[in-house]
Design a protein around this motif. Structure first.
Motif, PDB file in Angstrom:
ATOM      1  N   SER A 232       0.796  -1.282  -0.016  1.00  0.00           N
ATOM      2  CA  SER A 232      -0.083   0.048  -0.165  1.00  0.00           C
ATOM      3  C   SER A 232       0.884   1.281   0.010  1.00  0.00           C
ATOM      4  CB  SER A 232      -0.894  -0.081   1.204  1.00  0.00           C
ATOM      5  OG  SER A 232      -1.846   0.960   1.302  1.00  0.00           O
TER       6      SER A 232
ATOM      7  N   GLY B   4       0.567   5.477   0.451  1.00  0.00           N
ATOM      8  CA  GLY B   4       0.062   6.605   0.499  1.00  0.00           C
ATOM      9  C   GLY B   4      -0.965   6.445   1.438  1.00  0.00           C
ATOM     10  N   ASP B   5      -1.883   7.735   1.719  1.00  0.00           N
ATOM     11  CA  ASP B   5      -2.905   7.727   2.594  1.00  0.00           C
ATOM     12  C   ASP B   5      -4.328   7.931   1.766  1.00  0.00           C
ATOM     13  OD1 ASP B   5      -4.850   8.158   4.593  1.00  0.00           O
ATOM     14  OD2 ASP B   5      -3.690   9.952   5.519  1.00  0.00           O
TER      15      ASP B   5
ATOM     16  N   LYS C 157      -7.184   6.989   2.965  1.00  0.00           N
ATOM     17  CA  LYS C 157      -8.265   7.283   4.104  1.00  0.00           C
ATOM     18  C   LYS C 157      -8.167   8.996   3.966  1.00  0.00           C
ATOM     19  CE  LYS C 157      -9.624   7.497   8.965  1.00  0.00           C
ATOM     20  NZ  LYS C 157      -9.098   7.156  10.239  1.00  0.00           N
ATOM     21  N   GLU C 158      -7.200   9.363   3.520  1.00  0.00           N
ATOM     22  CA  GLU C 158      -7.477  11.306   3.398  1.00  0.00           C
ATOM     23  C   GLU C 158      -8.316  11.423   2.251  1.00  0.00           C
ATOM     24  OE1 GLU C 158      -4.672  15.127   2.790  1.00  0.00           O
ATOM     25  OE2 GLU C 158      -3.703  12.922   2.912  1.00  0.00           O
TER      26      GLU C 158
ATOM     27  N   SER D 228      -2.245  15.995   1.472  1.00  0.00           N
ATOM     28  CA  SER D 228      -1.017  15.981   2.257  1.00  0.00           C
ATOM     29  C   SER D 228      -0.142  15.289   1.176  1.00  0.00           C
ATOM     30  CB  SER D 228      -0.854  15.391   3.338  1.00  0.00           C
ATOM     31  OG  SER D 228      -1.305  13.881   3.215  1.00  0.00           O
TER      32      SER D 228
ATOM     33  N   LYS E 180       1.422  12.308   1.692  1.00  0.00           N
ATOM     34  CA  LYS E 180       0.840  10.741   1.674  1.00  0.00           C
ATOM     35  C   LYS E 180      -0.594  10.642   0.851  1.00  0.00           C
ATOM     36  CE  LYS E 180       3.152   8.849   5.571  1.00  0.00           C
ATOM     37  NZ  LYS E 180       4.097   8.174   4.637  1.00  0.00           N
ATOM     38  N   GLY E 181      -1.205  11.708   1.029  1.00  0.00           N
ATOM     39  CA  GLY E 181      -2.407  11.713   0.084  1.00  0.00           C
ATOM     40  C   GLY E 181      -2.254  11.711  -1.220  1.00  0.00           C
TER      41      GLY E 181
ATOM     42  N   ALA F 201      -1.002   8.689  -2.790  1.00  0.00           N
ATOM     43  CA  ALA F 201      -2.292   7.734  -3.015  1.00  0.00           C
ATOM     44  C   ALA F 201      -2.984   7.761  -4.279  1.00  0.00           C
ATOM     45  CB  ALA F 201      -3.300   7.854  -1.562  1.00  0.00           C
TER      46      ALA F 201
ATOM     47  N   TYR G 149      -9.240   1.241  -0.025  1.00  0.00           N
ATOM     48  CA  TYR G 149      -9.495   1.495   1.540  1.00  0.00           C
ATOM     49  C   TYR G 149     -11.104   0.942   1.826  1.00  0.00           C
ATOM     50  CZ  TYR G 149     -10.788   4.474   5.635  1.00  0.00           C
ATOM     51  OH  TYR G 149     -11.099   4.458   7.022  1.00  0.00           O
TER      52      TYR G 149
END
Length: 231
Positions: free
Chosen positions: A38, A40-41, A43-44, A69, A71-72, A75, A134
């Motif tokens: 996985s 990055g983020d 969830k964001e 961000s 990490k976003g 993703a 996600y």
């Protein structure tokens, strides 16, 4: 490459998109996984997209408009890359934010919604691609661990009552209402969860298919949103 799917005869595991689309289904293998870490983020992204209905389709423009961000952004890049790879391959990927699918509770003895184990059917040679970024991920079952619901005597008898037409038209009736696509797990069945972040290719029922179609189901969301790419 060893991972949780490596010892399963139903699943082929690859390490690139090229391998994912070029590996042939054969024997018991009717699911192929591009196994990935996985990145990055996600969830964001889920938290910043407005859920407009139970299934909200997200466009590339929607994704690009998000203020994210680092990490976003990672993703988002992963999603955009997957969309591009699939589009270049000739597929039509759809990115969806899911609260829930529509339930089929009209009949108490058989379900034909995506929460029931089922196979996909197409009149042309194609495959199903999907990736859960996600939320809860789908399950698959090997074909020797399921029984087609229309072959279970008590279900078949009730379907014949529902049909209430000529015997010669019964099989067409089962296909017309998709009853024949749904399967009942055997008592000792062990579903395999597809996990988050991996891109999967599942065999579909079509005239040129050389293997049995992949039996799968959507997960129950348990009030958690899902971010899913599918085509």
């Amino acid at each position: 490459m060893y991972n949780a799917f490596s010892d399963n005869n139903q699943i082929g595991v690859v390490s690139s998109f090229s391998e994912l689309i070029n590996l042939h289904f054969q024997g018991d293998m009717n699911a192929i996984c591009w196994h990935r870490n996985s990145l990055g983020d996600f969830k964001e992204i889920v938290e910043k997209i407005e859920l407009k209905e139970n299934i909200t389709e997200i466009s590339i423009a929607d994704l690009l408009a998000l203020q994210l961000s680092e990490k976003g952004c990672q993703a988002r890049e992963r999603i955009l890359e997957d969309i591009q790879l699939l589009a270049d391959f000739g597929a039509s990927p759809s990115l969806n934010l899911l609260k829930s699918y529509e339930r089929d509770d009209e009949l108490d003895f058989i379900s034909t919604d995506v929460y029931s184990f089922h196979v996909d059917r197409s009149p042309i040679g194609t495959d199903t691609f999907l990736c859960t970024y996600y939320g809860a991920a789908s399950d698959i079952l090997s074909n020797d661990q399921v029984e087609q619901k229309i072959l279970i005597p008590e279900i078949r008898d009730k379907l014949k009552e529902l049909h209430d037409g000529p015997e010669a038209e019964f099989e067409s009736f089962l296909e017309e209402y998709y009853f024949d696509l749904h399967y009942q797990p055997k008592p000792d069945a062990k579903p395999v969860n597809l996990g988050v972040g991996h891109l999967w290719r599942l065999a579909v029922d079509h005239p040129a298919q050389q293997v049995l179609p992949c039996v799968h189901r959507a997960p129950v969301e348990n009030n958690e949103l899902r971010l899913l790419l599918i085509c």
